[in-house]
Motif scaffolding. Sequence first.
Motif, PDB file in Angstrom:
ATOM      1  N   GLY A  83      39.085 -50.145  53.975  1.00  0.00           N
ATOM      2  CA  GLY A  83      39.710 -49.920  55.266  1.00  0.00           C
ATOM      3  C   GLY A  83      41.208 -49.803  55.154  1.00  0.00           C
ATOM      4  N   GLY A  84      41.794 -48.884  55.937  1.00  0.00           N
ATOM      5  CA  GLY A  84      43.231 -48.677  55.935  1.00  0.00           C
ATOM      6  C   GLY A  84      43.712 -47.599  54.995  1.00  0.00           C
ATOM      7  N   THR A  85      42.840 -47.075  54.131  1.00  0.00           N
ATOM      8  CA  THR A  85      43.240 -46.021  53.198  1.00  0.00           C
ATOM      9  C   THR A  85      43.547 -44.739  53.964  1.00  0.00           C
ATOM     10  N   THR A  86      44.649 -44.089  53.611  1.00  0.00           N
ATOM     11  CA  THR A  86      45.052 -42.846  54.262  1.00  0.00           C
ATOM     12  C   THR A  86      44.209 -41.680  53.776  1.00  0.00           C
ATOM     13  N   VAL A  87      43.765 -40.864  54.723  1.00  0.00           N
ATOM     14  CA  VAL A  87      43.122 -39.587  54.418  1.00  0.00           C
ATOM     15  C   VAL A  87      44.110 -38.510  54.837  1.00  0.00           C
ATOM     16  N   PRO A  88      44.784 -37.858  53.895  1.00  0.00           N
ATOM     17  CA  PRO A  88      45.912 -37.000  54.258  1.00  0.00           C
ATOM     18  C   PRO A  88      45.498 -35.672  54.876  1.00  0.00           C
ATOM     19  N   ASP A  89      46.280 -35.265  55.868  1.00  0.00           N
ATOM     20  CA  ASP A  89      46.194 -33.919  56.424  1.00  0.00           C
ATOM     21  C   ASP A  89      47.202 -33.074  55.641  1.00  0.00           C
ATOM     22  N   VAL A  90      46.712 -32.162  54.824  1.00  0.00           N
ATOM     23  CA  VAL A  90      47.596 -31.460  53.896  1.00  0.00           C
ATOM     24  C   VAL A  90      48.235 -30.222  54.504  1.00  0.00           C
ATOM     25  N   ILE A  91      47.975 -29.944  55.781  1.00  0.00           N
ATOM     26  CA  ILE A  91      48.667 -28.853  56.471  1.00  0.00           C
ATOM     27  C   ILE A  91      49.568 -29.379  57.576  1.00  0.00           C
ATOM     28  N   GLY A  92      49.000 -30.169  58.502  1.00  0.00           N
ATOM     29  CA  GLY A  92      49.726 -30.536  59.705  1.00  0.00           C
ATOM     30  C   GLY A  92      50.397 -31.890  59.675  1.00  0.00           C
ATOM     31  N   GLY A  93      50.121 -32.709  58.647  1.00  0.00           N
ATOM     32  CA  GLY A  93      50.735 -34.020  58.561  1.00  0.00           C
ATOM     33  C   GLY A  93      50.161 -35.051  59.511  1.00  0.00           C
ATOM     34  N   GLN A  94      49.033 -34.748  60.151  1.00  0.00           N
ATOM     35  CA  GLN A  94      48.410 -35.692  61.075  1.00  0.00           C
ATOM     36  C   GLN A  94      47.340 -36.483  60.316  1.00  0.00           C
ATOM     37  N   ASN A  95      47.783 -37.444  59.548  1.00  0.00           N
ATOM     38  CA  ASN A  95      46.888 -38.162  58.649  1.00  0.00           C
ATOM     39  C   ASN A  95      45.857 -38.987  59.407  1.00  0.00           C
ATOM     40  N   ALA A  96      44.703 -39.140  58.788  1.00  0.00           N
ATOM     41  CA  ALA A  96      43.636 -39.994  59.289  1.00  0.00           C
ATOM     42  C   ALA A  96      43.562 -41.244  58.415  1.00  0.00           C
ATOM     43  N   PHE A  97      42.702 -42.204  58.832  1.00  0.00           N
ATOM     44  CA  PHE A  97      42.574 -43.457  58.095  1.00  0.00           C
ATOM     45  C   PHE A  97      41.118 -43.886  58.033  1.00  0.00           C
ATOM     46  N   ILE A  98      40.752 -44.484  56.921  1.00  0.00           N
ATOM     47  CA  ILE A  98      39.432 -45.089  56.796  1.00  0.00           C
ATOM     48  C   ILE A  98      39.472 -46.453  57.481  1.00  0.00           C
ATOM     49  N   ARG A  99      38.469 -46.711  58.327  1.00  0.00           N
ATOM     50  CA  ARG A  99      38.313 -48.011  58.976  1.00  0.00           C
ATOM     51  C   ARG A  99      36.965 -48.589  58.571  1.00  0.00           C
ATOM     52  N   GLY A 100      36.817 -49.895  58.665  1.00  0.00           N
ATOM     53  CA  GLY A 100      35.552 -50.531  58.345  1.00  0.00           C
ATOM     54  C   GLY A 100      35.345 -50.666  56.846  1.00  0.00           C
ATOM     55  N   ALA A 101      34.141 -51.108  56.475  1.00  0.00           N
ATOM     56  CA  ALA A 101      33.857 -51.482  55.094  1.00  0.00           C
ATOM     57  C   ALA A 101      32.874 -50.534  54.422  1.00  0.00           C
ATOM     58  N   GLY A 102      33.014 -50.424  53.091  1.00  0.00           N
ATOM     59  CA  GLY A 102      31.985 -49.787  52.285  1.00  0.00           C
ATOM     60  C   GLY A 102      32.230 -48.361  51.880  1.00  0.00           C
ATOM     61  N   ALA A 103      33.328 -47.734  52.300  1.00  0.00           N
ATOM     62  CA  ALA A 103      33.605 -46.357  51.894  1.00  0.00           C
ATOM     63  C   ALA A 103      33.906 -46.301  50.402  1.00  0.00           C
ATOM     64  N   THR A 104      33.484 -45.227  49.760  1.00  0.00           N
ATOM     65  CA  THR A 104      33.815 -44.986  48.358  1.00  0.00           C
ATOM     66  C   THR A 104      34.365 -43.581  48.204  1.00  0.00           C
ATOM     67  N   ILE A 105      35.211 -43.418  47.205  1.00  0.00           N
ATOM     68  CA  ILE A 105      35.899 -42.152  46.979  1.00  0.00           C
ATOM     69  C   ILE A 105      35.554 -41.645  45.591  1.00  0.00           C
ATOM     70  N   THR A 106      35.171 -40.387  45.494  1.00  0.00           N
ATOM     71  CA  THR A 106      34.911 -39.755  44.207  1.00  0.00           C
ATOM     72  C   THR A 106      35.912 -38.632  44.001  1.00  0.00           C
ATOM     73  N   ALA A 107      35.750 -37.909  42.910  1.00  0.00           N
ATOM     74  CA  ALA A 107      36.643 -36.787  42.636  1.00  0.00           C
ATOM     75  C   ALA A 107      36.442 -35.638  43.605  1.00  0.00           C
ATOM     76  N   SER A 108      35.342 -35.637  44.356  1.00  0.00           N
ATOM     77  CA  SER A 108      35.054 -34.488  45.216  1.00  0.00           C
ATOM     78  C   SER A 108      34.717 -34.853  46.651  1.00  0.00           C
ATOM     79  N   SER A 109      34.725 -36.139  47.016  1.00  0.00           N
ATOM     80  CA  SER A 109      34.266 -36.457  48.365  1.00  0.00           C
ATOM     81  C   SER A 109      34.639 -37.875  48.781  1.00  0.00           C
ATOM     82  N   LEU A 110      34.505 -38.097  50.093  1.00  0.00           N
ATOM     83  CA  LEU A 110      34.569 -39.430  50.669  1.00  0.00           C
ATOM     84  C   LEU A 110      33.173 -39.784  51.141  1.00  0.00           C
ATOM     85  N   ASN A 111      32.662 -40.921  50.697  1.00  0.00           N
ATOM     86  CA  ASN A 111      31.299 -41.334  51.004  1.00  0.00           C
ATOM     87  C   ASN A 111      31.294 -42.497  51.979  1.00  0.00           C
ATOM     88  N   LEU A 112      30.504 -42.360  53.040  1.00  0.00           N
ATOM     89  CA  LEU A 112      30.319 -43.421  54.011  1.00  0.00           C
ATOM     90  C   LEU A 112      28.909 -43.980  53.858  1.00  0.00           C
TER      91      LEU A 112
END
Length: 248
Positions: free
Chosen positions: A1-30
């Motif tokens: 939770g709290g990890t930034t998910v960047p908006d690479v065009i508009g700068g309107q970044n999102a954030f991961i909330r809650g528990a259990g998300a994992t990040i791979t080289a190609s995706s965000l897994n919920l």
Amino acid sequence: GGTTVPDVIGGQNAFIRGAGATITASSLNLPGGASATQAYVDLPNGIISSKPSLTVEAWVTVKDDNGVQNWGRIFDFGTNSAGEITDAGGSFNGTNYIRRSANVGTGNDQRLERAGGTIANGAGNRDTTGSAAANLDTEIHVALTYDDALDEWRWYRNGVLMETVPDTAGPTTIADVNNWLGRSNWAADANLNGEYNEVRIYDQTLTQNQIFGNFLAGPDTLNVVPEPGSAALLALAGLGLARRRRKA
């Protein structure tokens, strides 16, 4: 939770909330599961209400390794009876939103629903039978558009128009303080068990040919290049380092 998910065009970044998300080289897994605890992506307030005409598209895989989730959401933009929700948890029912469900209940359908709008003939949702099962554990391209001239929502899967919903109350009428990937504006609904590659938001209505072209091009190519400031693009692979978007 709290990890930034960047908006690479508009700068309107999102954030991961809650528990259990994992990040791979190609995706965000919920992981899916209870809205009270499990991970989702929280996009900025006003990200669709600022756009009279709109396109949202995503490359997403609906998964069942943790079970097909009851009313799991691909995305849900809007508000609910408790107003803005800033983290996992809370008790609320949806009031004014547009959403794309990965499932209808735990069944094999998918749904587009507009609540709080001005829907012709009283029906604010459209189901497409069997679409979830056909695409389970396979990356699909989904797109939602609103055409301000036609007063109509449309949703597409893999470049094909699936359903339309007429609505004179477009994105600008939605109090979009809860703009979520993988979470519902109904607290009783489960969070999505799924994998996101990329999400794009445009302040224009892409044509069916453009959407089909984006489906064919895939998530790593800006097939329709937006004007500066007109779009948000969440490149979720590896948390979307800018190197993956040279054309942006």
